[in-house]
Write an enzyme that holds these catalytic residues in place. Structure first.
Site, short mmCIF file in Angstrom:
data_model
loop_
_atom_site.label_atom_id
_atom_site.label_comp_id
_atom_site.label_asym_id
_atom_site.label_seq_id
_atom_site.Cartn_x
_atom_site.Cartn_y
_atom_site.Cartn_z
N ARG A 74 0.79 -1.24 0.00
CA ARG A 74 0.00 0.00 0.00
C ARG A 74 0.81 1.28 0.00
O ARG A 74 0.23 2.37 0.04
CB ARG A 74 -0.99 0.02 1.18
CG ARG A 74 -1.98 -1.11 1.13
CD ARG A 74 -3.21 -0.80 1.94
NE ARG A 74 -2.93 -0.63 3.35
CZ ARG A 74 -3.85 -0.36 4.25
NH1 ARG A 74 -5.12 -0.21 3.88
NH2 ARG A 74 -3.55 -0.24 5.53
N ASP A 75 2.12 1.20 -0.03
CA ASP A 75 2.92 2.43 -0.15
C ASP A 75 4.16 2.16 -1.00
O ASP A 75 5.26 2.60 -0.66
CB ASP A 75 3.32 2.95 1.23
CG ASP A 75 3.79 4.40 1.18
OD1 ASP A 75 3.41 5.11 0.22
OD2 ASP A 75 4.52 4.83 2.09
N LEU A 76 3.95 1.44 -2.09
CA LEU A 76 5.06 1.14 -2.98
C LEU A 76 5.42 2.39 -3.76
O LEU A 76 4.60 2.95 -4.47
CB LEU A 76 4.68 0.00 -3.93
CG LEU A 76 5.82 -0.52 -4.81
CD1 LEU A 76 6.90 -1.17 -3.97
CD2 LEU A 76 5.28 -1.49 -5.85
N ASN A 80 10.79 3.45 -1.20
CA ASN A 80 10.66 2.19 -0.46
C ASN A 80 11.21 1.00 -1.23
O ASN A 80 10.94 -0.14 -0.90
CB ASN A 80 9.20 1.94 -0.09
CG ASN A 80 8.71 2.93 0.96
OD1 ASN A 80 9.50 3.49 1.71
ND2 ASN A 80 7.40 3.13 1.01
N SER A 123 1.13 7.26 -0.83
CA SER A 123 1.70 8.49 -1.38
C SER A 123 0.92 8.88 -2.62
O SER A 123 0.68 8.06 -3.50
CB SER A 123 3.18 8.29 -1.71
OG SER A 123 3.90 7.94 -0.54
#
Length: 332
Positions: A74-76, A80, A123
């Site tokens: 959920r925040d690739l 990261n 993001s």
């Protein structure tokens, strides 16, 4: 998460990643951080499609592992995705599971393939359309396939140096510096929901058709039609057909970074000039007030009451009372 305005990067926790028995997985994500993928590419003199395909392969393999366990990252995003080696772009590992969706697995480790997620987070530039819809109360849930959209955005940036979806209000609102701007956010979300992007010939004419094909199958608005992580691993471009054709990405990233540095420097210089000007105005105002106060404190008496003025008046009166002298013969 309260559905307030998102900055360019917004985080919120929903559950925890279940890693109790994932010792192999735990080891696979425990890496010594060197640099994020874009920072690493920016430092390179040369970067080609074959290297980009290896990055996609590593990330897709990690996502495939997570997704078979019912876990969505959920925040690739590039920040990261970490490079293991300071010399090479690949292999890479994904990190930062603060937003990872958590599930409990039973003793038989039965995978949950499509857990429903209800908290919009991540993001902004990398959020999938279905996540944006939940954020805007236009939908109630999404699932792990949001990670594949994010992978498509990352791949687009690796090949070109800029994102496929942007939003900007046209003013110096600070959005490019990570600050909050409602207008920019709405424009970006509208662009993502429309799912329209381009491959401008100026930058994409020399990119292989296979790479464009993979992007077009990841940046699909309908999550059900989007490639899975397992299908990405089977794509010809990832399987080794990516050419070793050089990409302009390092130079584009360096140029954009320099432009941003200059923009930040200019903004800081303007702010400093404003502070100095304000300080000078304040000091001038204080000096004027002090001078006015000093003059008031002298309390000069009227000129007619001064001793010098009285002496001059007496002398003038004495000269006026003297008799006129008698005329001399020479004057007759």
């Amino acid at each position: 998460m309260a559905k307030s305005m998102l900055s360019k990067s917004s985080k919120n926790k929903q559950g925890t990643v279940g890693v109790g028995y994932f010792e192999k997985w735990r080891r696979s994500i425990s890496v010594k951080e060197t640099s994020s993928i874009l920072a690493h590419i920016q430092k390179q003199k040369h970067f080609n499609e074959r290297e980009a395909s290896r990055v996609v392969r590593d990330v897709a393999a990690a996502l495939d592992f997570l997704h078979t366990k019912g876990i969505a990252h959920r925040d690739l995003k590039p920040e990261n995705i970490l490079c293991e080696s300071p010399e090479k772009v690949s292999p890479v590992k994904i990190c930062d599971f603060d937003l990872g969706s958590g599930v409990k697995l039973n003793n038989s480790c039965t995978p949950i393939t499509t857990p429903e997620l209800t908290t919009p987070c991540g993001s902004a530039e990398y959020m999938a359309p279905e996540v944006v819809e939940v954020f805007r109360d236009e939908a109630t849930f999404y699932d792990k396939r949001c990670d594949l959209w994010s992978l498509g955005v990352v791949l687009y940036i690796m090949l070109s140096g800029y994102p496929p979806f942007v939003g900007h209000c046209g003013t110096d609102c600070g959005w490019d510096r990570g600050e909050v701007c409602r207008v920019c956010q709405n424009k970006l979300f509208e662009s993502i929901q429309e799912g329209k992007y381009e491959f401008p010939d100026k930058d994409w004419a020399h990119i292989s058709p296979e790479a464009k094909d993979l992007i077009s199958k990841l940046l699909v608005r309908d999550a059900k039609q989007r490639l899975s992580a397992a299908q990405v691993l089977q794509h010809p471009w990832v399987q080794g057909q990516a050419p070793e054709r050089g990409l302009p990405t390092p130079q584009v990233l360096q140029r954009n970074s320099s432009t941003m540095d200059l923009t930040l420097f200019a903004a800081e210089a303007i702010a400093l000039n404003r502070q100095l000007s304000q300080r000078e105005e304040d000091e001038l105002a204080q000096s004027s007030e002090s001078l006015a106060g000093g003059l008031c404190s002298v309390r000069l008496s009227p000129p007619c009451k001064s001793r010098l003025a009285r002496r001059r008046a007496l002398a003038q009166a004495g000269r006026s009372s003297d008799p006129e002298p008698c005329p001399t013969p020479a004057a007759l």
